[in-house]
Design a protein around this motif. Sequence first.
Motif, PDB file in Angstrom:
ATOM      1  N   ILE A 153      42.238  50.535  18.540  1.00  0.00           N
ATOM      2  CA  ILE A 153      41.924  49.581  19.381  1.00  0.00           C
ATOM      3  C   ILE A 153      43.336  49.475  20.194  1.00  0.00           C
ATOM      4  O   ILE A 153      43.273  48.835  21.315  1.00  0.00           O
ATOM      5  CB  ILE A 153      41.734  48.359  18.554  1.00  0.00           C
ATOM      6  CG1 ILE A 153      41.026  47.140  19.755  1.00  0.00           C
ATOM      7  CG2 ILE A 153      42.662  47.726  17.603  1.00  0.00           C
ATOM      8  CD1 ILE A 153      40.412  46.031  19.010  1.00  0.00           C
ATOM      9  N   TYR A 154      44.535  49.636  19.494  1.00  0.00           N
ATOM     10  CA  TYR A 154      45.879  49.453  20.059  1.00  0.00           C
ATOM     11  C   TYR A 154      46.769  50.354  19.101  1.00  0.00           C
ATOM     12  O   TYR A 154      46.497  50.217  17.793  1.00  0.00           O
ATOM     13  CB  TYR A 154      46.214  48.325  20.448  1.00  0.00           C
ATOM     14  CG  TYR A 154      46.299  47.201  19.630  1.00  0.00           C
ATOM     15  CD1 TYR A 154      47.110  47.070  18.282  1.00  0.00           C
ATOM     16  CD2 TYR A 154      45.097  46.436  19.092  1.00  0.00           C
ATOM     17  CE1 TYR A 154      47.004  45.927  17.385  1.00  0.00           C
ATOM     18  CE2 TYR A 154      45.121  45.343  18.232  1.00  0.00           C
ATOM     19  CZ  TYR A 154      46.146  45.361  16.998  1.00  0.00           C
ATOM     20  OH  TYR A 154      46.231  44.431  16.162  1.00  0.00           O
ATOM     21  N   LYS A 173      33.674  51.810  15.708  1.00  0.00           N
ATOM     22  CA  LYS A 173      33.421  51.842  16.961  1.00  0.00           C
ATOM     23  C   LYS A 173      32.595  50.869  17.542  1.00  0.00           C
ATOM     24  O   LYS A 173      32.254  50.831  18.880  1.00  0.00           O
ATOM     25  CB  LYS A 173      32.885  53.337  17.205  1.00  0.00           C
ATOM     26  CG  LYS A 173      33.934  54.177  17.020  1.00  0.00           C
ATOM     27  CD  LYS A 173      33.391  55.668  17.229  1.00  0.00           C
ATOM     28  CE  LYS A 173      34.453  56.666  17.361  1.00  0.00           C
ATOM     29  NZ  LYS A 173      34.172  58.036  17.296  1.00  0.00           N
ATOM     30  N   ASN A 203      33.049  47.650  17.189  1.00  0.00           N
ATOM     31  CA  ASN A 203      33.885  46.469  17.599  1.00  0.00           C
ATOM     32  C   ASN A 203      33.594  45.958  18.873  1.00  0.00           C
ATOM     33  O   ASN A 203      33.224  46.757  19.774  1.00  0.00           O
ATOM     34  CB  ASN A 203      35.356  46.921  17.238  1.00  0.00           C
ATOM     35  CG  ASN A 203      36.262  45.702  17.467  1.00  0.00           C
ATOM     36  OD1 ASN A 203      36.406  45.517  18.730  1.00  0.00           O
ATOM     37  ND2 ASN A 203      36.822  44.981  16.628  1.00  0.00           N
ATOM     38  N   ARG A 222      35.241  44.540  21.059  1.00  0.00           N
ATOM     39  CA  ARG A 222      36.260  44.998  22.399  1.00  0.00           C
ATOM     40  C   ARG A 222      36.009  46.536  22.558  1.00  0.00           C
ATOM     41  O   ARG A 222      36.221  46.974  23.712  1.00  0.00           O
ATOM     42  CB  ARG A 222      37.669  44.852  21.572  1.00  0.00           C
ATOM     43  CG  ARG A 222      38.045  43.317  22.054  1.00  0.00           C
ATOM     44  CD  ARG A 222      39.591  43.120  21.707  1.00  0.00           C
ATOM     45  NE  ARG A 222      40.494  44.091  22.546  1.00  0.00           N
ATOM     46  CZ  ARG A 222      41.864  44.118  22.073  1.00  0.00           C
ATOM     47  NH1 ARG A 222      42.547  43.560  21.458  1.00  0.00           N
ATOM     48  NH2 ARG A 222      42.635  44.772  23.030  1.00  0.00           N
ATOM     49  N   ILE A 223      35.495  47.399  21.552  1.00  0.00           N
ATOM     50  CA  ILE A 223      35.544  48.849  21.950  1.00  0.00           C
ATOM     51  C   ILE A 223      34.002  48.998  22.622  1.00  0.00           C
ATOM     52  O   ILE A 223      33.943  49.797  23.654  1.00  0.00           O
ATOM     53  CB  ILE A 223      35.183  49.479  20.858  1.00  0.00           C
ATOM     54  CG1 ILE A 223      36.577  49.396  19.909  1.00  0.00           C
ATOM     55  CG2 ILE A 223      34.984  51.013  21.041  1.00  0.00           C
ATOM     56  CD1 ILE A 223      37.899  49.899  20.659  1.00  0.00           C
ATOM     57  N   ARG A 245      34.964  47.935  26.191  1.00  0.00           N
ATOM     58  CA  ARG A 245      35.638  49.127  26.850  1.00  0.00           C
ATOM     59  C   ARG A 245      34.659  50.312  27.230  1.00  0.00           C
ATOM     60  O   ARG A 245      34.890  50.993  28.306  1.00  0.00           O
ATOM     61  CB  ARG A 245      36.766  49.813  25.978  1.00  0.00           C
ATOM     62  CG  ARG A 245      37.810  48.993  25.774  1.00  0.00           C
ATOM     63  CD  ARG A 245      38.872  49.548  24.745  1.00  0.00           C
ATOM     64  NE  ARG A 245      39.931  48.668  24.443  1.00  0.00           N
ATOM     65  CZ  ARG A 245      40.970  48.789  23.718  1.00  0.00           C
ATOM     66  NH1 ARG A 245      40.951  50.044  23.045  1.00  0.00           N
ATOM     67  NH2 ARG A 245      41.848  48.368  23.081  1.00  0.00           N
TER      68      ARG A 245
END
Length: 253
Positions: A89-90, A97, A99, A101-102, A105
């Motif tokens: 994630i960072y 995967k 998540n 935020r993922i 993306r």
Amino acid sequence: MVLTEEKLKMMYKQKKIDRLIVDEGTILTPSARQFLNDRGIELVNGVEKTSDEIKEEKNEKVSAQDIKIKYKGINGEVYVDKPEYMTQIYGNVLVKKDNKRIVFRGKIDSLQAKWLVLSKEFESSKNVNLTKDLESIEKFIKKILISEVLGEALGDVEVLGYNLDQIKEVSHNPNKYFNRGHLFDISKKEDEIVLKLNELRTYSRETEISAIEAFVRENGAVERKDLLTALNRMSSVIYIMMLKGAVGEYGNR
């Protein structure tokens, strides 16, 4: 068990030793301890280990030192290798995967991919205005993607020659800027570019919803307000392109 100096002397008389192994909990009298010290006899608690066991322990310690932790999880767990179901994630921080935020993306990545295909499809039109506007939004999408991945502020944005506030104004007032009403009655009679843009506009809305799921907490706390604002304008700026297409700025196809 109490081990006295007398007992040690008897043992030492039978066999001279340089190492004495005793059961845990064994008590030595002061004189017994002095006896051991005087003769340099090592005192060991527990059962004596074989040379192979000692060697194995040393190898295990060396192996443990050789292991390098490459990744960590958001809950403090550590990983030597990256599991197939996880991604970064960072930095070296891993999450599953799925998540949120993922997932976001993936959505913005898909939007960029679809936009590139659209741009390629209309490349042959040779319409300067269309090419310029397609490239402007392509840069806008890429800027959002990079800003999220790097965790950097989006900063000032200009797309189609407008800032984010102006985009809202123009998209809400088509009569003022395009001398026509809203595209509420859009149908297959519209030019192909208008229909293609409308398809991307609806997908940009899905991307925005994914961002809301990623950056708005259950308690109402908001992260990355800059990205949420930009994505809200994304559908508006595509709508502006649709209006341009509807009034003939991109030619006919």
